[in-house]
Design a protein around this motif. Structure first.
Motif, PDB file in Angstrom:
ATOM      1  N   GLU A   1       0.823  -1.211   0.000  1.00  0.00           N
ATOM      2  CA  GLU A   1       0.000   0.000   0.000  1.00  0.00           C
ATOM      3  C   GLU A   1       0.855   1.259   0.000  1.00  0.00           C
ATOM      4  O   GLU A   1       0.533   2.237  -0.683  1.00  0.00           O
ATOM      5  N   ALA A   2       1.939   1.248   0.763  1.00  0.00           N
ATOM      6  CA  ALA A   2       2.829   2.406   0.797  1.00  0.00           C
ATOM      7  C   ALA A   2       3.397   2.690  -0.586  1.00  0.00           C
ATOM      8  O   ALA A   2       3.467   3.840  -1.015  1.00  0.00           O
ATOM      9  N   ARG A   3       3.763   1.646  -1.295  1.00  0.00           N
ATOM     10  CA  ARG A   3       4.300   1.818  -2.647  1.00  0.00           C
ATOM     11  C   ARG A   3       3.238   2.353  -3.594  1.00  0.00           C
ATOM     12  O   ARG A   3       3.548   3.139  -4.490  1.00  0.00           O
ATOM     13  N   LEU A   4       1.987   1.936  -3.398  1.00  0.00           N
ATOM     14  CA  LEU A   4       0.897   2.462  -4.229  1.00  0.00           C
ATOM     15  C   LEU A   4       0.723   3.968  -4.038  1.00  0.00           C
ATOM     16  O   LEU A   4       0.353   4.678  -4.960  1.00  0.00           O
ATOM     17  N   PHE A   5       0.996   4.449  -2.824  1.00  0.00           N
ATOM     18  CA  PHE A   5       0.870   5.877  -2.530  1.00  0.00           C
ATOM     19  C   PHE A   5       2.160   6.637  -2.802  1.00  0.00           C
ATOM     20  O   PHE A   5       2.292   7.806  -2.445  1.00  0.00           O
ATOM     21  N   GLY A   6       3.125   5.986  -3.425  1.00  0.00           N
ATOM     22  CA  GLY A   6       4.355   6.663  -3.815  1.00  0.00           C
ATOM     23  C   GLY A   6       5.403   6.764  -2.722  1.00  0.00           C
ATOM     24  O   GLY A   6       6.375   7.496  -2.868  1.00  0.00           O
TER      25      GLY A   6
END
Length: 143
Positions: free
Chosen positions: A20-25
């Motif tokens: 999820e963190a990677r999805l939010f950049g």
């Protein structure tokens, strides 16, 4: 990210949170023995450094040994020597050393993971005397 450690499926939850963190950049940096961060930490460049105690096979009990190894490690040979050293009581359990290598916690040493793991496994099957002799020969040839 540090909160799930007490839950039953903590590794799965951490995996989801990292995704999820990677999805939010948000950039998630691999663990690093150089940083010696036990838990997840926020870097100045709005990225998160993966905590050493969250690597599968590396628990909080190994952290004191990791501190001693990290202080004496400036290249891959130092790590190999320190992980077997009985003199400074920094000897790592083999599963901890393997987990560190495979997770990328030693990438800052500039030595490929596969090669470092192969060298570690080779040293692991030698006797203490053979290992000491080989490490001494390698160090002399580097100088």
């Amino acid at each position: 990210l540090s909160n799930p450690s007490g839950k039953q499926d903590s590794m799965e939850e951490i995996h989801e949170l990292v995704h999820e963190a990677r999805l939010f950049g948000v950039d998630i940096k691999p663990p690093s023995l150089k940083l010696m961060n036990i838990d997840f930490t926020k870097d100045s460049d709005s990225s998160i450094a993966f905590g050493l105690s969250h690597i599968k096979g590396v628990g909080r009990t190994a952290i004191s040994s990791l501190n001693r190894v990290a202080k004496s490690t400036s290249n891959h040979l130092d790590f190999l020597e320190a992980s077997y050293s009985k003199a400074n009581k920094a000897k790592l359990r083999s599963n901890v050393a393997r987990a560190l290598i495979k997770s990328g916690a030693l990438d800052y040493l500039g030595h490929p993971r596969v090669k470092l793991l192969a060298e570690y496994e080779l040293l692991n099957i030698l006797t203490d005397r053979e290992r000491d002799w080989l490490l001494c020969k390698i160090k002399k040839s580097k100088n």
